[in-house]
Design an enzyme around this catalytic site. Structure first.
Site, PDB file in Angstrom:
ATOM      1  N   ASN A 178      38.914  70.312  42.796  1.00  0.00           N
ATOM      2  CA  ASN A 178      37.528  70.362  42.332  1.00  0.00           C
ATOM      3  C   ASN A 178      36.644  70.839  43.498  1.00  0.00           C
ATOM      4  O   ASN A 178      36.624  70.219  44.567  1.00  0.00           O
ATOM      5  CB  ASN A 178      37.109  68.966  41.863  1.00  0.00           C
ATOM      6  CG  ASN A 178      35.681  68.928  41.372  1.00  0.00           C
ATOM      7  OD1 ASN A 178      34.782  69.466  42.012  1.00  0.00           O
ATOM      8  ND2 ASN A 178      35.446  68.283  40.250  1.00  0.00           N
TER       9      ASN A 178
ATOM     10  N   HIS B 178      31.718  70.248  45.483  1.00  0.00           N
ATOM     11  CA  HIS B 178      30.964  69.890  46.681  1.00  0.00           C
ATOM     12  C   HIS B 178      30.772  71.028  47.671  1.00  0.00           C
ATOM     13  O   HIS B 178      29.948  70.920  48.580  1.00  0.00           O
ATOM     14  CB  HIS B 178      31.532  68.637  47.321  1.00  0.00           C
ATOM     15  CG  HIS B 178      31.263  67.454  46.454  1.00  0.00           C
ATOM     16  ND1 HIS B 178      30.013  67.231  45.906  1.00  0.00           N
ATOM     17  CD2 HIS B 178      32.055  66.478  45.982  1.00  0.00           C
ATOM     18  CE1 HIS B 178      30.067  66.162  45.141  1.00  0.00           C
ATOM     19  NE2 HIS B 178      31.294  65.695  45.162  1.00  0.00           N
TER      20      HIS B 178
ATOM     21  N   HIS C  36      32.555  71.223  37.596  1.00  0.00           N
ATOM     22  CA  HIS C  36      31.760  70.469  36.623  1.00  0.00           C
ATOM     23  C   HIS C  36      30.393  71.127  36.551  1.00  0.00           C
ATOM     24  O   HIS C  36      29.628  71.088  37.513  1.00  0.00           O
ATOM     25  CB  HIS C  36      31.645  69.014  37.105  1.00  0.00           C
ATOM     26  CG  HIS C  36      30.922  68.112  36.145  1.00  0.00           C
ATOM     27  ND1 HIS C  36      30.826  66.754  36.354  1.00  0.00           N
ATOM     28  CD2 HIS C  36      30.264  68.356  34.982  1.00  0.00           C
ATOM     29  CE1 HIS C  36      30.137  66.202  35.356  1.00  0.00           C
ATOM     30  NE2 HIS C  36      29.775  67.163  34.515  1.00  0.00           N
TER      31      HIS C  36
ATOM     32  N   ARG D 193      27.001  70.705  35.467  1.00  0.00           N
ATOM     33  CA  ARG D 193      26.163  69.590  35.016  1.00  0.00           C
ATOM     34  C   ARG D 193      24.875  70.117  34.402  1.00  0.00           C
ATOM     35  O   ARG D 193      24.399  71.195  34.768  1.00  0.00           O
ATOM     36  CB  ARG D 193      25.836  68.665  36.201  1.00  0.00           C
ATOM     37  CG  ARG D 193      27.056  67.966  36.777  1.00  0.00           C
ATOM     38  CD  ARG D 193      26.633  66.970  37.830  1.00  0.00           C
ATOM     39  NE  ARG D 193      26.037  65.805  37.248  1.00  0.00           N
ATOM     40  CZ  ARG D 193      26.668  64.625  37.100  1.00  0.00           C
ATOM     41  NH1 ARG D 193      27.884  64.462  37.541  1.00  0.00           N
ATOM     42  NH2 ARG D 193      26.068  63.616  36.527  1.00  0.00           N
TER      43      ARG D 193
ATOM     44  N   ARG E 264      23.084  70.573  39.538  1.00  0.00           N
ATOM     45  CA  ARG E 264      22.875  70.101  40.914  1.00  0.00           C
ATOM     46  C   ARG E 264      23.855  70.728  41.901  1.00  0.00           C
ATOM     47  O   ARG E 264      23.589  70.782  43.076  1.00  0.00           O
ATOM     48  CB  ARG E 264      22.958  68.583  40.990  1.00  0.00           C
ATOM     49  CG  ARG E 264      24.336  68.032  40.745  1.00  0.00           C
ATOM     50  CD  ARG E 264      24.403  66.561  41.025  1.00  0.00           C
ATOM     51  NE  ARG E 264      23.742  65.770  39.999  1.00  0.00           N
ATOM     52  CZ  ARG E 264      24.005  64.495  39.783  1.00  0.00           C
ATOM     53  NH1 ARG E 264      24.886  63.874  40.538  1.00  0.00           N
ATOM     54  NH2 ARG E 264      23.408  63.828  38.835  1.00  0.00           N
TER      55      ARG E 264
ATOM     56  N   GLU F  70      34.741  71.118  33.531  1.00  0.00           N
ATOM     57  CA  GLU F  70      34.290  69.788  33.100  1.00  0.00           C
ATOM     58  C   GLU F  70      32.887  69.923  32.539  1.00  0.00           C
ATOM     59  O   GLU F  70      32.004  70.483  33.212  1.00  0.00           O
ATOM     60  CB  GLU F  70      34.190  68.851  34.307  1.00  0.00           C
ATOM     61  CG  GLU F  70      35.460  68.193  34.712  1.00  0.00           C
ATOM     62  CD  GLU F  70      35.206  67.250  35.891  1.00  0.00           C
ATOM     63  OE1 GLU F  70      34.083  66.729  36.041  1.00  0.00           O
ATOM     64  OE2 GLU F  70      36.131  67.073  36.665  1.00  0.00           O
TER      65      GLU F  70
ATOM     66  N   THR G 103      30.512  61.293  38.179  1.00  0.00           N
ATOM     67  CA  THR G 103      30.860  60.759  36.866  1.00  0.00           C
ATOM     68  C   THR G 103      31.293  59.295  37.027  1.00  0.00           C
ATOM     69  O   THR G 103      32.218  59.001  37.773  1.00  0.00           O
ATOM     70  CB  THR G 103      32.021  61.574  36.249  1.00  0.00           C
ATOM     71  OG1 THR G 103      31.756  62.956  36.463  1.00  0.00           O
ATOM     72  CG2 THR G 103      32.163  61.297  34.778  1.00  0.00           C
TER      73      THR G 103
ATOM     74  N   GLU H  75      42.636  62.519  30.732  1.00  0.00           N
ATOM     75  CA  GLU H  75      42.583  62.343  32.185  1.00  0.00           C
ATOM     76  C   GLU H  75      42.196  60.890  32.439  1.00  0.00           C
ATOM     77  O   GLU H  75      41.075  60.467  32.118  1.00  0.00           O
ATOM     78  CB  GLU H  75      41.570  63.287  32.835  1.00  0.00           C
ATOM     79  CG  GLU H  75      41.509  63.052  34.342  1.00  0.00           C
ATOM     80  CD  GLU H  75      40.523  63.974  35.069  1.00  0.00           C
ATOM     81  OE1 GLU H  75      40.124  65.013  34.520  1.00  0.00           O
ATOM     82  OE2 GLU H  75      40.153  63.609  36.199  1.00  0.00           O
TER      83      GLU H  75
ATOM     84  N   HIS I  17      39.754  60.884  40.167  1.00  0.00           N
ATOM     85  CA  HIS I  17      38.525  60.221  40.629  1.00  0.00           C
ATOM     86  C   HIS I  17      38.822  59.326  41.820  1.00  0.00           C
ATOM     87  O   HIS I  17      39.573  58.363  41.710  1.00  0.00           O
ATOM     88  CB  HIS I  17      37.814  59.399  39.550  1.00  0.00           C
ATOM     89  CG  HIS I  17      36.324  59.488  39.713  1.00  0.00           C
ATOM     90  ND1 HIS I  17      35.654  58.770  40.669  1.00  0.00           N
ATOM     91  CD2 HIS I  17      35.404  60.263  39.103  1.00  0.00           C
ATOM     92  CE1 HIS I  17      34.379  59.079  40.613  1.00  0.00           C
ATOM     93  NE2 HIS I  17      34.197  59.992  39.681  1.00  0.00           N
TER      94      HIS I  17
HETATM   95  N1  PXP Z   1      37.963  64.055  37.393  1.00  0.00           N
HETATM   96  C1  PXP Z   1      36.737  64.013  36.838  1.00  0.00           C
HETATM   97  C2  PXP Z   1      36.639  63.970  35.355  1.00  0.00           C
HETATM   98  C3  PXP Z   1      35.572  64.031  37.639  1.00  0.00           C
HETATM   99  O1  PXP Z   1      34.366  64.002  37.057  1.00  0.00           O
HETATM  100  C4  PXP Z   1      35.712  64.107  39.030  1.00  0.00           C
HETATM  101  C5  PXP Z   1      34.484  64.154  39.887  1.00  0.00           C
HETATM  102  O2  PXP Z   1      33.825  65.355  39.703  1.00  0.00           O
HETATM  103  C6  PXP Z   1      37.009  64.172  39.561  1.00  0.00           C
HETATM  104  C7  PXP Z   1      38.113  64.111  38.737  1.00  0.00           C
HETATM  105  C8  PXP Z   1      37.237  64.288  41.030  1.00  0.00           C
HETATM  106  O3  PXP Z   1      36.828  63.134  41.668  1.00  0.00           O
HETATM  107  P1  PXP Z   1      36.729  63.115  43.253  1.00  0.00           P
HETATM  108  O4  PXP Z   1      35.665  64.092  43.651  1.00  0.00           O
HETATM  109  O5  PXP Z   1      36.378  61.704  43.559  1.00  0.00           O
HETATM  110  O6  PXP Z   1      38.086  63.526  43.775  1.00  0.00           O
END
Ligand code: PXP
Length: 237
Positions: A7, A10, A43, A45, A49, A70, A101, A151, A191
């Site tokens: 992901n 960031h 994601h 949003r 952001r 996402e 999330t 998930e 997550h």
């Molecule tokens: N899975 C989902 C559905 C999420 O919303 C996120 C956060 O964007 C992640 C996984 C990844 O989480 P993390 O950034 O804590 O690794």
């Protein structure tokens, strides 16, 4: 070994801090794929952001592995997903004030809406995953929506500070994986996974994919995206 989807939200968060053009999440996706990532997750949003519409459209053209989008199950996001056609869509709940999330979808309370949304996405050939807490009732109700994958939200486990609580949360995830497989659905997890806790989660048989963002991007600041992804891939083995 579960597949690793990175992901890159960031990277966009840092760019948006100055409202400029760097660092570019598109470039991060390219480096992550070069390092062996099996997929890229973003994601989009409602408040934009971090990831912008422009990122999603370019990533659709440049990602060579798998693009997992996402989104919250809203009309606006559905229209975007149906137009851009990522390889898969993960439906997540979204609150404006949250930092990230915070929980899984309430499938029990929104079965009808989710059945329609999943149907619309699958109707256009998209693979659909639902982000869901490791809650057996929620998981059992998810089958009705006809989603392809669940998930499992690992946040309860990754955020537990006390050993006993962590053990309890881990067992919940194991049970959730088992129940999801019994429903005939595929399983992903994510997550809060990091370089310390990923080994235990990736050892759970049946989890096909891990979606990891924050820890990889945080490590990338010090060692670069490619090394950060390679190290995580090693730990997933
Ligand atoms: N899975 C989902 C559905 C999420 O919303 C996120 C956060 O964007 C992640 C996984 C990844 O989480 P993390 O950034 O804590 O690794």
């Amino acid at each position: 070994m579960p597949r690793l989807n990175v992901n890159i939200d960031h990277v966009a968060t840092v760019r948006q801090a100055r409202g400029g053009i760097e660092p570019d999440p598109v470039f991060a996706a390219y480096l992550a794929e070069l390092a062996g990532a099996n997929g890229i997750v973003v994601h989009l949003r409602e408040d934009r952001r971090h990831i912008q519409d422009r990122d999603l459209r370019i990533l659709r053209q440049t990602v060579k592995t798998k693009l997992n989008l996402e989104i919250a199950p809203t009309r606006e996001m559905m229209e975007i997903a149906l137009e851009v056609k990522p390889d898969m869509v993960t439906l997540v709940p979204e609150k404006r004030q949250e930092i990230t999330t915070e929980g899984g979808l309430d499938v029990l309370a929104n079965t009808k809406q989710l059945l329609r949304v999943v149907g619309d996405l699958k109707g256009k050939g998209l693979f659909v995953s639902l982000f869901i807490d490791p809650d057996i009732k929620q998981i059992k109700s998810a089958k009705v929506t006809k989603a392809d994958m669940l998930e499992i939200h690992t946040g309860g486990y990754t955020e537990a500070k006390i050993y006993d609580k962590r053990e309890k949360e881990f067992k919940k995830i194991e049970e959730a994986v088992k129940t999801t497989l019994e429903q005939g659905l595929k399983v992903a997890a994510g997550h809060g996974l990091n370089y310390i806790n990923v080994k235990s989660i990736s050892s759970i048989v049946g989890i096909e994919e891990l979606n990891i963002g924050h820890s990889i991007i945080a490590r990338s600041v010090f060692v670069g995206v490619e090394r950060a992804v390679r190290e995580m891939l090693e730990l997933c083995k």
